[in-house]
Design a protein around this motif. Structure first.
Motif, PDB file in Angstrom:
ATOM      1  N   ARG A   1      56.057  95.060  65.755  1.00 18.34           N
ATOM      2  CA  ARG A   1      56.818  95.326  66.974  1.00 18.34           C
ATOM      3  C   ARG A   1      56.052  94.707  68.144  1.00 18.34           C
ATOM      4  NH1 ARG A   1      58.416 101.416  68.351  1.00 18.34           N
ATOM      5  NH2 ARG A   1      59.609 101.104  66.434  1.00 18.34           N
ATOM      6  N   GLY A   2      56.629  93.655  68.703  1.00 20.07           N
ATOM      7  CA  GLY A   2      55.974  92.971  69.822  1.00 20.07           C
ATOM      8  C   GLY A   2      56.162  93.726  71.130  1.00 20.07           C
ATOM      9  N   PHE A   3      55.159  93.558  72.031  1.00 19.19           N
ATOM     10  CA  PHE A   3      55.245  94.246  73.319  1.00 19.19           C
ATOM     11  C   PHE A   3      55.717  93.304  74.416  1.00 19.19           C
ATOM     12  CE2 PHE A   3      53.085  95.400  77.347  1.00 19.19           C
ATOM     13  CZ  PHE A   3      53.788  96.565  77.604  1.00 19.19           C
ATOM     14  N   ARG A   4      55.053  92.120  74.557  1.00 13.22           N
ATOM     15  CA  ARG A   4      55.415  91.227  75.645  1.00 13.22           C
ATOM     16  C   ARG A   4      55.560  89.783  75.192  1.00 13.22           C
ATOM     17  NH1 ARG A   4      51.446  90.397  80.686  1.00 13.22           N
ATOM     18  NH2 ARG A   4      50.326  89.296  79.034  1.00 13.22           N
ATOM     19  N   GLY A   5      54.695  89.290  74.331  1.00 15.64           N
ATOM     20  CA  GLY A   5      54.685  87.879  73.979  1.00 15.64           C
ATOM     21  C   GLY A   5      55.767  87.523  72.975  1.00 15.64           C
ATOM     22  N   ASP A   6      56.539  86.478  73.299  1.00 15.96           N
ATOM     23  CA  ASP A   6      57.546  85.997  72.369  1.00 15.96           C
ATOM     24  C   ASP A   6      56.884  85.212  71.240  1.00 15.96           C
ATOM     25  OD1 ASP A   6      59.432  87.112  74.008  1.00 15.96           O
ATOM     26  OD2 ASP A   6      59.790  85.255  75.132  1.00 15.96           O
ATOM     27  N   VAL A   7      57.566  85.145  70.094  1.00 14.44           N
ATOM     28  CA  VAL A   7      57.044  84.454  68.913  1.00 14.44           C
ATOM     29  C   VAL A   7      57.781  83.122  68.775  1.00 14.44           C
ATOM     30  CG1 VAL A   7      56.734  84.565  66.408  1.00 14.44           C
ATOM     31  CG2 VAL A   7      56.521  86.645  67.776  1.00 14.44           C
ATOM     32  N   HIS A   8      57.005  82.046  68.530  1.00 18.30           N
ATOM     33  CA  HIS A   8      57.570  80.707  68.401  1.00 18.30           C
ATOM     34  C   HIS A   8      57.321  80.180  66.987  1.00 18.30           C
ATOM     35  CE1 HIS A   8      58.034  80.781  72.743  1.00 18.30           C
ATOM     36  NE2 HIS A   8      56.718  81.021  72.891  1.00 18.30           N
ATOM     37  N   LEU A   9      58.295  79.475  66.490  1.00 19.06           N
ATOM     38  CA  LEU A   9      58.200  78.833  65.180  1.00 19.06           C
ATOM     39  C   LEU A   9      57.995  77.337  65.404  1.00 19.06           C
ATOM     40  CD1 LEU A   9      58.396  78.855  62.096  1.00 19.06           C
ATOM     41  CD2 LEU A   9      60.895  78.762  62.324  1.00 19.06           C
ATOM     42  N   LYS A  10      56.919  76.784  64.796  1.00 22.29           N
ATOM     43  CA  LYS A  10      56.555  75.389  65.015  1.00 22.29           C
ATOM     44  C   LYS A  10      56.335  74.687  63.684  1.00 22.29           C
ATOM     45  CE  LYS A  10      54.119  76.628  69.313  1.00 22.29           C
ATOM     46  NZ  LYS A  10      52.822  76.567  70.054  1.00 22.29           N
ATOM     47  N   TYR A  11      56.344  73.316  63.740  1.00 23.02           N
ATOM     48  CA  TYR A  11      56.055  72.536  62.549  1.00 23.02           C
ATOM     49  C   TYR A  11      55.112  71.398  62.924  1.00 23.02           C
ATOM     50  CZ  TYR A  11      59.199  68.795  64.114  1.00 23.02           C
ATOM     51  OH  TYR A  11      59.776  67.765  64.823  1.00 23.02           O
ATOM     52  N   CYS A  12      54.437  70.867  61.896  1.00 19.71           N
ATOM     53  CA  CYS A  12      53.508  69.752  62.078  1.00 19.71           C
ATOM     54  C   CYS A  12      53.589  68.859  60.852  1.00 19.71           C
ATOM     55  CB  CYS A  12      52.083  70.258  62.282  1.00 19.71           C
ATOM     56  SG  CYS A  12      50.847  68.939  62.469  1.00 19.71           S
ATOM     57  N   VAL A  13      53.637  67.523  61.056  1.00 16.17           N
ATOM     58  CA  VAL A  13      53.807  66.585  59.937  1.00 16.17           C
ATOM     59  C   VAL A  13      52.674  65.577  59.861  1.00 16.17           C
ATOM     60  CG1 VAL A  13      56.318  66.813  59.911  1.00 16.17           C
ATOM     61  CG2 VAL A  13      55.255  65.087  61.394  1.00 16.17           C
ATOM     62  N   TYR A  39      62.331  97.039  66.214  1.00 19.55           N
ATOM     63  CA  TYR A  39      62.860  98.006  65.254  1.00 19.55           C
ATOM     64  C   TYR A  39      61.768  98.406  64.281  1.00 19.55           C
ATOM     65  CZ  TYR A  39      67.243  96.032  66.983  1.00 19.55           C
ATOM     66  OH  TYR A  39      68.250  95.589  67.775  1.00 19.55           O
ATOM     67  N   GLU A  40      62.019  99.506  63.570  1.00 21.39           N
ATOM     68  CA  GLU A  40      61.065  99.953  62.558  1.00 21.39           C
ATOM     69  C   GLU A  40      61.315  99.308  61.207  1.00 21.39           C
ATOM     70  OE1 GLU A  40      61.252 104.152  62.434  1.00 21.39           O
ATOM     71  OE2 GLU A  40      60.345 104.462  64.405  1.00 21.39           O
ATOM     72  N   HIS A  41      62.301  98.453  61.133  1.00 19.28           N
ATOM     73  CA  HIS A  41      62.617  97.776  59.877  1.00 19.28           C
ATOM     74  C   HIS A  41      62.621  96.271  60.110  1.00 19.28           C
ATOM     75  CE1 HIS A  41      66.625  96.910  61.501  1.00 19.28           C
ATOM     76  NE2 HIS A  41      66.670  98.191  61.878  1.00 19.28           N
ATOM     77  N   PHE A  42      62.608  95.512  58.999  1.00 19.72           N
ATOM     78  CA  PHE A  42      62.616  94.061  59.090  1.00 19.72           C
ATOM     79  C   PHE A  42      64.002  93.568  59.511  1.00 19.72           C
ATOM     80  CE2 PHE A  42      58.903  94.624  56.425  1.00 19.72           C
ATOM     81  CZ  PHE A  42      58.052  93.650  56.902  1.00 19.72           C
ATOM     82  N   SER A  43      64.038  92.488  60.284  1.00 25.68           N
ATOM     83  CA  SER A  43      65.285  91.860  60.720  1.00 25.68           C
ATOM     84  C   SER A  43      65.357  90.454  60.140  1.00 25.68           C
ATOM     85  CB  SER A  43      65.355  91.781  62.249  1.00 25.68           C
ATOM     86  OG  SER A  43      65.281  93.064  62.821  1.00 25.68           O
ATOM     87  N   PRO A  44      66.452  90.101  59.489  1.00 23.60           N
ATOM     88  CA  PRO A  44      66.565  88.750  58.918  1.00 23.60           C
ATOM     89  C   PRO A  44      66.791  87.703  60.017  1.00 23.60           C
ATOM     90  CG  PRO A  44      68.592  89.977  58.601  1.00 23.60           C
ATOM     91  CD  PRO A  44      67.611  90.946  59.185  1.00 23.60           C
ATOM     92  N   ALA A  75      55.044  91.698  61.641  1.00 22.91           N
ATOM     93  CA  ALA A  75      54.749  91.145  60.317  1.00 22.91           C
ATOM     94  C   ALA A  75      55.899  90.263  59.861  1.00 22.91           C
ATOM     95  CB  ALA A  75      54.519  92.269  59.309  1.00 22.91           C
ATOM     96  N   LEU A  76      55.586  89.384  58.909  1.00 23.43           N
ATOM     97  CA  LEU A  76      56.564  88.504  58.269  1.00 23.43           C
ATOM     98  C   LEU A  76      56.629  88.836  56.781  1.00 23.43           C
ATOM     99  CD1 LEU A  76      55.516  85.107  59.884  1.00 23.43           C
ATOM    100  CD2 LEU A  76      57.493  86.488  60.498  1.00 23.43           C
TER     101      LEU A  76
END
Length: 570
Positions: A1-13, A39-44, A75-76
């Protein structure tokens, strides 16, 4: 459960070494706002991988630039990276071959367990040594299978037949217990244990329903008996029965079936509830088992019992089974007697004619009820049809056996009379149905039926299917509702002439039927006095007698029953 910082998805080739050293090589292609996933549960979540990231050295990273270790925790799980297949991938040779291998492995497992999904005869599909193919199937044990399909229908049918027998026996003991006990004493006890008889001189002045010895009742009649019709009925019953019996013996192998169940005090542990599917799964702690030979014996016995009932009570194939029919219009008696059954003449509601075609139709329905349906269930199992066909064919025939076990060998005749009233558009018959619905016994039959079905279904569900108490309660209540509906419909039909009593002792022909109120006198006086009303119904009596004119005249209260009728003849 995040408080303030957004999560980013990145790639590198650029390769693992460069990606780990150069932060600028990482390209962002997805962002997830923390407030959307608190939420207390995982979100797809899902993200489309850009075409620039399509390589064999692509690396992915989830990054939260603003992270506070005292408040942020997330968590992931279950990460999948896949390529969209071509539209024709299902037609590719590799997929087709792999699918055929998988289908064959599944079919082998199904045939090893001999389930309804097996579409081949296991004896010919599997090798002689089944252990070579089935040894790797989890839970397989040669000749030892879980109760399924046709075997389950036979077990349910036997259970229904047993419950009906116990219920009828209890009603018989309550209403005629002294007669049953006296008959048992006279027939089965040795002579030394029987009570001594006392010599009693017959008193012609005593009040008795029985006529004096050597004298007949006021109007005595004989049933018309056609020997050729008897032989035709015997062949019609024995032919299919013997063929089905031999067929069933030839296709039914030797095996054992079992059904696991749990005790009532076996609760789901915390570990079981956490890691098993919900509702909480309870591990069965015992099982019931029986052999295929016993199932075959049940099929043979239940089919034979229905044929015996029809032969004795409908077709009267044995001379001793042909009832004596007499009418006594003496006010002290005032009854129509058919064998041991007495019908009070004032309870007769109606007399009307029926056609020869109708009589043939009813005869065919009685014969249909005496067919070897139980043996047919076991025979259908040996065809090894596709699952869809097996579920339909075996299910329909199995339902027919359960239906007959519950309603009796005359089930098809009862069904015909019931549907004749339910589907009618005649206003007079509709009025009769409305009057029947107003009977007080409707609420008692509905209430008791709901209670019995609710308790019995709850017992079975809670014992055999290992679900939670809430699940058992909900299913039991739903079934109890339908049981109550059945009780209401049963009470409605009991007030209408839907209880057939045909004595078909000759070739079907036109005749007269007697509609009467078939009363049952229960010994309940102070409590449950409505028991008699619950078991009282309207009967439908058909007889073929030697003097139908005299029979009808006496029923109508006419004393002139024909010049050629002699009540003392016989």
């Amino acid at each position: 459960r995040g408080f303030r910082g957004d999560v980013h998805l990145k790639y590198c080739v650029t390769g693992p070494a460069n990606c780990m050293q150069n932060v600028d090589d990482w390209v962002k292609f997805g962002s997830y706002l923390v407030y959307e996933y608190r939420y207390e549960h995982f979100s797809p979540v899902s993200a489309e991988v850009p075409e620039a990231a399509w390589s064999n050295e692509t690396m992915f990273m989830w990054d939260q630039p603003y992270f506070e270790n005292r408040r942020d925790y997330w968590a992931l799980d279950d990460i999948s990276i896949f390529h969209r297949f071509d539209g024709t991938w299902r037609e590719s040779e590799a997929f087709v071959n792999k699918k055929e291998e998988s289908d064959m492995a599944i079919q082998v497992a199904q045939c090893c367990m001999e389930t309804e999904h097996c579409e081949n005869d296991p004896d010919s599909f599997l090798p002689d040594n089944k252990a070579d193919e089935c040894g790797g199937v989890k839970g397989w044990k040669e000749g030892y299978y879980m109760l399924r399909g046709a075997d389950a229908y036979i077990a349910i049918t036997a259970l229904l037949a047993l419950c009906k027998f116990l219920y009828n026996f209890a009603i018989l003991m309550l209403t005629q217990g002294d007669v049953v006990v006296d008959k048992f004493v006279k027939k089965y006890l040795p002579r030394s244990c029987k009570p001594k008889k006392r010599a009693v001189m017959f008193d012609f002045q005593q009040k008795s329903d029985e006529p004096p010895p050597g004298m007949l009742a006021e109007g005595a009649f004989e049933c018309q008996v056609h020997p050729k019709f008897r032989r035709a009925v015997v062949l019609t019953f024995l032919g299919p029965y013997v063929i089905a019996l031999l067929w069933m013996f030839s296709v039914t192998g030797t095996y054992t079936v079992y059904q696991p169940f749990v005790a009532f005090n076996n609760e789901a542990s915390l570990e079981q509830s956490t890691y098993q599917d919900r509702p909480p799964y309870v591990v069965p702690n015992s099982e019931m088992e029986t052999s295929s030979g016993f199932l075959v014996f049940l099929c043979m016995s239940m089919d034979a019992s229905n044929i015996y009932w029809l032969a004795k009570h409908v077709f009267c194939l044995w001379p001793a089974w042909v009832p004596e029919v007499s009418i006594d219009t003496n006010p002290r008696n005032n009854w129509l007697r058919v064998g041991k059954q007495k019908i009070i003449l004032t309870d007769i509601q109606e007399i009307h004619r029926f056609s020869k075609k109708f009589c043939w139709y009813v005869t065919a329905l009685y014969i249909l009820g005496g067919m070897p349906w139980c043996s047919a269930v076991m025979i259908c199992k040996s065809f090894w049809m596709t699952y869809e066909k097996a579920r339909l064919v075996v299910g329909c025939v199995g339902f027919m056996t359960c239906f007959r076990a519950f309603f009796g060998a005359n089930v098809f005749v009862k069904f015909h009379f019931a549907m004749e009233f339910v589907l009618t558009t005649n206003n007079d018959i509709r009025d009769d149905m409305g009057l029947s619905m107003r009977d007080q016994k409707i609420k008692y039959l509905g209430g008791y039926s709901a209670l019995v079905v609710c308790c019995s279904v709850g017992l079975i569900i809670g014992t055999y299917y290992y679900h939670s108490k809430l699940h058992t309660f909900v299913v039991a209540m739903i079934c109890g509702f339908f049981g109550g509906v059945y009780g209401v419909v049963l009470g409605l039909l009991q007030g209408l002439p839907t209880s057939p009593q045909f004595l078909l002792t000759r070739w079907p022909d036109e005749g007269h039927t007697v509609i009467y109120e078939k009363k049952t006198h229960c010994p309940c006086i102070f409590y449950c006095a409505y028991c008699s009303d619950m078991h009282t119904r309207v009967g439908y009596l058909v007889l073929f007698l030697d003097n139908m004119q005299g029979y009808q005249a006496l029923l109508k209260g006419e004393q002139d029953i024909g010049d050629d009728f002699d009540p003392m003849a016989g």
